[in-house]
Design a protein around this motif. Structure first.
Motif, PDB file in Angstrom:
ATOM      1  N   PRO A 536       0.816  -1.232   0.000  1.00  0.00           N
ATOM      2  CA  PRO A 536       0.000   0.000   0.000  1.00  0.00           C
ATOM      3  C   PRO A 536       0.840   1.267   0.000  1.00  0.00           C
ATOM      4  CG  PRO A 536      -0.842  -1.591   1.592  1.00  0.00           C
ATOM      5  CD  PRO A 536       0.466  -2.125   1.115  1.00  0.00           C
ATOM      6  N   HIS A 537       2.110   1.175   0.437  1.00  0.00           N
ATOM      7  CA  HIS A 537       2.976   2.355   0.469  1.00  0.00           C
ATOM      8  C   HIS A 537       3.739   2.536  -0.843  1.00  0.00           C
ATOM      9  CE1 HIS A 537       2.137   2.486   4.759  1.00  0.00           C
ATOM     10  NE2 HIS A 537       2.549   1.225   4.863  1.00  0.00           N
ATOM     11  N   GLY A 538       3.484   1.687  -1.813  1.00  0.00           N
ATOM     12  CA  GLY A 538       4.165   1.819  -3.099  1.00  0.00           C
ATOM     13  C   GLY A 538       5.472   1.068  -3.200  1.00  0.00           C
ATOM     14  N   ASP A 539       5.813   0.295  -2.157  1.00  0.00           N
ATOM     15  CA  ASP A 539       7.051  -0.484  -2.196  1.00  0.00           C
ATOM     16  C   ASP A 539       6.817  -1.801  -2.923  1.00  0.00           C
ATOM     17  OD1 ASP A 539       8.414   1.417  -0.650  1.00  0.00           O
ATOM     18  OD2 ASP A 539       7.681   0.510   1.215  1.00  0.00           O
ATOM     19  N   VAL A 540       7.802  -2.198  -3.747  1.00  0.00           N
ATOM     20  CA  VAL A 540       7.757  -3.505  -4.408  1.00  0.00           C
ATOM     21  C   VAL A 540       8.307  -4.528  -3.417  1.00  0.00           C
ATOM     22  CG1 VAL A 540       8.575  -4.910  -6.322  1.00  0.00           C
ATOM     23  CG2 VAL A 540       8.029  -2.500  -6.697  1.00  0.00           C
ATOM     24  N   ASP A 541       7.423  -5.427  -2.941  1.00  0.00           N
ATOM     25  CA  ASP A 541       7.841  -6.431  -1.962  1.00  0.00           C
ATOM     26  C   ASP A 541       8.386  -7.694  -2.622  1.00  0.00           C
ATOM     27  OD1 ASP A 541       7.178  -4.753   0.023  1.00  0.00           O
ATOM     28  OD2 ASP A 541       5.524  -5.936   0.841  1.00  0.00           O
ATOM     29  N   GLY A 542       8.127  -7.878  -3.902  1.00  0.00           N
ATOM     30  CA  GLY A 542       8.652  -9.046  -4.619  1.00  0.00           C
ATOM     31  C   GLY A 542       8.269  -8.973  -6.078  1.00  0.00           C
ATOM     32  N   PHE A 543       9.004  -9.686  -6.888  1.00  0.00           N
ATOM     33  CA  PHE A 543       8.660  -9.701  -8.311  1.00  0.00           C
ATOM     34  C   PHE A 543       9.120 -11.007  -8.946  1.00  0.00           C
ATOM     35  CE2 PHE A 543      12.976  -8.100  -8.287  1.00  0.00           C
ATOM     36  CZ  PHE A 543      13.563  -8.600  -9.441  1.00  0.00           C
ATOM     37  N   ASP A 561      11.125 -17.435 -14.365  1.00  0.00           N
ATOM     38  CA  ASP A 561      12.580 -17.275 -14.353  1.00  0.00           C
ATOM     39  C   ASP A 561      13.004 -16.631 -13.027  1.00  0.00           C
ATOM     40  OD1 ASP A 561      15.239 -17.189 -15.062  1.00  0.00           O
ATOM     41  OD2 ASP A 561      15.033 -15.342 -16.218  1.00  0.00           O
ATOM     42  N   LEU A 562      12.994 -15.309 -12.952  1.00  0.00           N
ATOM     43  CA  LEU A 562      13.437 -14.624 -11.736  1.00  0.00           C
ATOM     44  C   LEU A 562      12.412 -14.739 -10.615  1.00  0.00           C
ATOM     45  CD1 LEU A 562      14.979 -11.259 -12.992  1.00  0.00           C
ATOM     46  CD2 LEU A 562      16.175 -13.153 -11.919  1.00  0.00           C
ATOM     47  N   MET A 563      12.898 -14.930  -9.396  1.00  0.00           N
ATOM     48  CA  MET A 563      12.083 -14.876  -8.178  1.00  0.00           C
ATOM     49  C   MET A 563      12.871 -14.061  -7.153  1.00  0.00           C
ATOM     50  SD  MET A 563      10.817 -18.856  -7.799  1.00  0.00           S
ATOM     51  CE  MET A 563       9.908 -18.504  -6.299  1.00  0.00           C
ATOM     52  N   ARG A 564      12.395 -12.864  -6.847  1.00  0.00           N
ATOM     53  CA  ARG A 564      13.102 -11.999  -5.913  1.00  0.00           C
ATOM     54  C   ARG A 564      12.104 -11.379  -4.927  1.00  0.00           C
ATOM     55  NH1 ARG A 564      16.509 -14.385  -8.139  1.00  0.00           N
ATOM     56  NH2 ARG A 564      18.321 -13.604  -9.310  1.00  0.00           N
ATOM     57  N   GLU A 567      13.592  -7.884   1.563  1.00  0.00           N
ATOM     58  CA  GLU A 567      13.755  -8.287   2.957  1.00  0.00           C
ATOM     59  C   GLU A 567      12.804  -7.474   3.832  1.00  0.00           C
ATOM     60  OE1 GLU A 567      15.231 -10.703   5.852  1.00  0.00           O
ATOM     61  OE2 GLU A 567      15.776 -10.742   3.722  1.00  0.00           O
ATOM     62  N   GLY A 568      12.024  -8.180   4.663  1.00  0.00           N
ATOM     63  CA  GLY A 568      11.097  -7.503   5.563  1.00  0.00           C
ATOM     64  C   GLY A 568       9.770  -7.151   4.933  1.00  0.00           C
ATOM     65  N   GLY A 569       9.523  -7.572   3.713  1.00  0.00           N
ATOM     66  CA  GLY A 569       8.268  -7.262   3.042  1.00  0.00           C
ATOM     67  C   GLY A 569       7.173  -8.258   3.357  1.00  0.00           C
ATOM     68  N   PHE A 570       6.170  -8.312   2.494  1.00  0.00           N
ATOM     69  CA  PHE A 570       5.020  -9.203   2.663  1.00  0.00           C
ATOM     70  C   PHE A 570       5.500 -10.649   2.741  1.00  0.00           C
ATOM     71  CE2 PHE A 570       1.424 -11.552   0.580  1.00  0.00           C
ATOM     72  CZ  PHE A 570       0.531 -11.426   1.634  1.00  0.00           C
ATOM     73  N   GLY A 571       5.107 -11.385   3.775  1.00  0.00           N
ATOM     74  CA  GLY A 571       5.642 -12.720   4.052  1.00  0.00           C
ATOM     75  C   GLY A 571       5.481 -13.710   2.913  1.00  0.00           C
ATOM     76  N   PRO A 572       4.237 -14.118   2.607  1.00  0.00           N
ATOM     77  CA  PRO A 572       4.035 -15.131   1.556  1.00  0.00           C
ATOM     78  C   PRO A 572       3.983 -14.509   0.152  1.00  0.00           C
ATOM     79  CG  PRO A 572       1.946 -14.650   2.594  1.00  0.00           C
ATOM     80  CD  PRO A 572       2.977 -13.806   3.309  1.00  0.00           C
ATOM     81  N   VAL A 573       4.939 -13.624  -0.146  1.00  0.00           N
ATOM     82  CA  VAL A 573       4.863 -12.870  -1.396  1.00  0.00           C
ATOM     83  C   VAL A 573       5.019 -13.776  -2.609  1.00  0.00           C
ATOM     84  CG1 VAL A 573       7.335 -12.295  -1.416  1.00  0.00           C
ATOM     85  CG2 VAL A 573       5.691 -10.792  -2.573  1.00  0.00           C
ATOM     86  N   MET A 574       5.823 -14.817  -2.524  1.00  0.00           N
ATOM     87  CA  MET A 574       6.033 -15.680  -3.682  1.00  0.00           C
ATOM     88  C   MET A 574       4.779 -16.499  -3.993  1.00  0.00           C
ATOM     89  SD  MET A 574       8.746 -14.953  -5.047  1.00  0.00           S
ATOM     90  CE  MET A 574       9.847 -13.636  -4.553  1.00  0.00           C
TER      91      MET A 574
END
Length: 687
Positions: A536-543, A561-564, A567-574
């Motif tokens: 919600p703050h505009g931060d990319v927690d994973g991509f 391919d990429l999984m990134r 650190e400290g972002g949304f837990g189950p982001v993947m």
């Protein structure tokens, strides 16, 4: 537990080689009884009564070919005889005790009797060597051992059969031509008998690779004879001579030169072939000059001047001339151009590869063939993407092009790589490519491609609990998902993605891997899609980055391919990103979603073999650094079906080069210092 398993394996092997073990026991017991284990049996008064040879047969001691087979002439000979019975053990293990005993008994008796008959006739000639050996007596089972070794060659898989047979012939030739004792002559007859009657030892087709192998063995054999001449007197059938003048430095230099030329021949280098022909031509001149001088000066005077037996000089030169005849016959095998492009000219470029992918489709890894660092070989309509590293033509995934051209493309690539002196192999190939390689090729499963079928996909039921929970939690916490292209994102978002990637790399002692593992550079391709999880703050927690899978002229699916993650972002982001991507792709009508394969993470059966044991060991060592196994377990949350991806290669002799090639392909920018640092970490984790 491991000791019990080893004991059971040893017991199982011992039960299958009773004849070999019995023979070893008899030889040792006889050695103890007559003292041959600690003193030369040839000095025993019993020796003339049991030893075989032409004098024994002429004296009427007909039993000696049998009795002499169970005595050993000197204590040090046991160190050769007992290990030499490994050939009989292998033969008995694979073909049974009766076959092994038949080869041993027939080979032993034939070698003794054939050698005696040959020397009886040869001694009538003015041949000093034959006359000397005709008076010799001998003991030992070496004729039967060599027969079993030659027969054991026939049970080896191709191409080890040719390699072992060539090595055996080379060793027997050197010992016979250089020393030429009664035992050496018997070994030649024993091997000739088996090689003459055993059809499994006859090569059905002499490939370019096999021609180079034979040339390699020839040069090593002749080079060994030249080198031995520096340190030991020659006493073989071609005469005798004292050690050649020269220092150990001369021996070392000659050894290095022989090995360099032989290895270059093995790789098909033209310059080595020219060098050998020139050397053979010099030997021809030497033979002609020696014959002329012998006529003009006389044999005795010439031998006195040379301080050597003239026949030994002529024999060595004649062997090189005969070898040159073989080199001329197989001259086409020595035209390797290691830096030449493979395939039809002109070589395709990356745009040609993309065009072919869009037209005829490809597998889940095919888009990786468009990345930087790849070379392309075209064979008609088919295209093979490969890297040339450490003498290996390392093909990635499956050949591109129409399905019906697959087999022809695979064969053409193999022939083209071998002609260039490269070892061909296919990495991460599917079952269709495995079926297209020659039948005697080997394969190792290197990964399981995890494929999710998208039509009708619904995250319902207990099995999908983790994925469903991540989606619901993301909705509660105001997370936003979007599929985009990297170029379409703002500068700020791209900087966040770069920072996340750099943070991930900084945690590793080795740099980002390549070859089948992309980076942000590959993700910048306009046809690659980026999945973003934005807070919600505009931060990319994973991509994530998704590579297109083409089929029937359109995109039919996507490969992860990429999984990134930050650190400290949304837990189950993947789980959130993959689940949301799957829903979006399914809505768009895609058929499949590949989560790609984790290298070295395949689950093998318990009895899969030694190579797989080594691969499992490597996987456990690399797990702390790259987490392949944990990644494989994570992907199981999405309940994929598995499609095996294999490494296809000619045989085990190529594995060392292939290992070096894969290391450089996956880590092209890693330094020695980084390898060393990663190695220290691996050791720490092992402890």
């Amino acid at each position: 537990m491991r000791e019990n398993t080893t004991t059971r394996r040893v017991s199982a092997v011992a039960r299958r080689i009773p004849a070999t073990l019995a023979l070893v026991g008899i030889l040792i017991l006889v050695g103890v009884a007559v003292g041959a284990l600690w003193q030369p049996f040839t000095a025993s008064p019993l020796f003339p009564s049991v030893a075989y040879g032409l004098p024994a047969l002429e004296a009427g001691r007909w039993w000696t070919p049998l009795t002499g087979s169970f005595f050993v002439g000197a204590p040090w000979v046991y160190a050769l005889v007992v290990p030499g019975l490994a050939g009989m053990a292998l033969l008995e293990f694979r073909r049974g005790s009766r076959v092994a005993l038949a080869y041993f008994g027939t080979g032993q008796l034939f070698s003794v009797l054939a050698a005696a008959a040959f020397l009886w006739g040869a001694a009538l000639l003015p041949w000093a060597w034959a006359q000397e050996q005709a008076m010799a007596l001998g003991v030992g089972p070496s004729g039967g051992i060599v027969a079993c070794l030659a027969a054991a060659v026939g049970v080896l898989p191709s191409p080890w059969r040719l390699r072992a047979g060539t090595t055996l012939i080379a060793v027997l030739s050197v010992t016979f031509l250089y020393w030429g004792t009664l035992s050496d002559l018997q070994h030649v007859f024993a091997a000739a008998l088996v090689l003459g009657v055993d059809r499994s030892l006859r090569p059905q087709r002499v490939s370019v690779r096999e021609q180079r192998l034979i040339a390699f063995a020839l040069v090593c054999t002749l080079g060994a004879m030249e080198i031995i001449g520096y340190v030991a007197p020659m006493t073989g059938p071609f005469g005798s001579s004292g050690p050649a003048d020269g220092s150990w430095l001369d021996v070392a230099v000659n050894t290095v030169l022989v090995l360099v030329v032989a290895l270059a021949l093995h790789r098909g280098r033209r310059w080595a072939w020219i060098v050998l022909l020139a050397y053979s031509a010099l030997n021809l001149v030497l033979v002609l000059l020696t014959l002329v001088l012998a006529v003009l000066v006389g044999v005795t005077e010439l031998e006195a001047d040379l301080d050597a037996d003239l026949t030994s000089i002529l024999a060595s030169s004649t062997l090189w001339i005969l070898a040159a005849a073989y080199f001329v016959l197989v001259r086409a095998a020595f035209r390797a151009r290691p830096r030449a492009a493979l395939g039809d000219a002109p070589a395709p470029g990356v745009e040609d590869v993309k065009t072919e992918l869009r037209a005829s489709g490809g597998g889940t890894l095919s888009w990786m063939t468009t990345w930087e660092g790849m070379s392309y070989a075209r064979f008609g309509r088919g295209i093979v993407a490969y890297q040339r590293r450490s003498g290996v033509a390392l093909a990635l995934a499956d050949p591109l092009g129409p399905v019906e051209t697959r087999a022809a493309t695979v064969r053409a690539f193999i022939e083209s790589a071998e002609a260039a002196g490269l070892a061909p192999c296919f990495f991460s190939a599917d079952d269709a490519t495995r079926a297209a390689v020659p039948s005697d090729w080997r394969s190792i499963v290197v990964a399981d491609d995890t494929v999710v079928d998208l039509p009708g996909l619904a995250f319902t039921g207990k099995a999908w609990g983790d994925v469903r929970t991540s989606l619901n939690r993301a909705q509660r916490e105001g997370m936003t998902f979007r599929l985009s292209r990297l170029a379409d994102e703002t500068w700020g978002v791209r900087q966040q993605l770069r920072a996340i990637s750099e943070s991930w790399v900084d945690e590793k002692d080795l740099p980002e891997m390549g070859f089948t593992l992309g980076t942000l550079h590959e993700a910048a391709d306009p046809e690659v899609r980026i999945a973003l999880a934005v807070s919600p703050h505009g931060d990319v927690d994973g991509f994530l980055s998704w590579l297109p899978i083409y089929g029937d002229g359109a995109v039919r699916g996507w490969t992860l391919d990429l999984m990134r993650r930050r650190e400290g972002g949304f837990g189950p982001v993947m789980e959130y990103l993959i689940g949301s991507s799957a829903q979006q792709f399914s809505t768009e009508g895609a058929a499949v979603m590949s989560l790609s394969g984790a290298p070295l993470a395949h689950e093998y059966p318990a009895d899969a073999g030694a190579i797989v044991d080594l691969q499992a060991r490597m996987a456990s060592m690399l797990e702390p650094v790259y987490g392949f196994a944990s990644l494989h377990r994570f992907k199981q949350k999405f309940h994929p079906r598995y499609e095996t991806l294999s490494l296809l290669y000619r045989d085990e002799a190529d594995l060392a080069r292939i290992g070096a090639a894969l290391t450089r392909a996956f880590l092209p920018h890693a330094t020695i210092r980084q390898f060393a640092s990663a190695g220290v970490d691996l050791v720490r984790h092992e402890q």
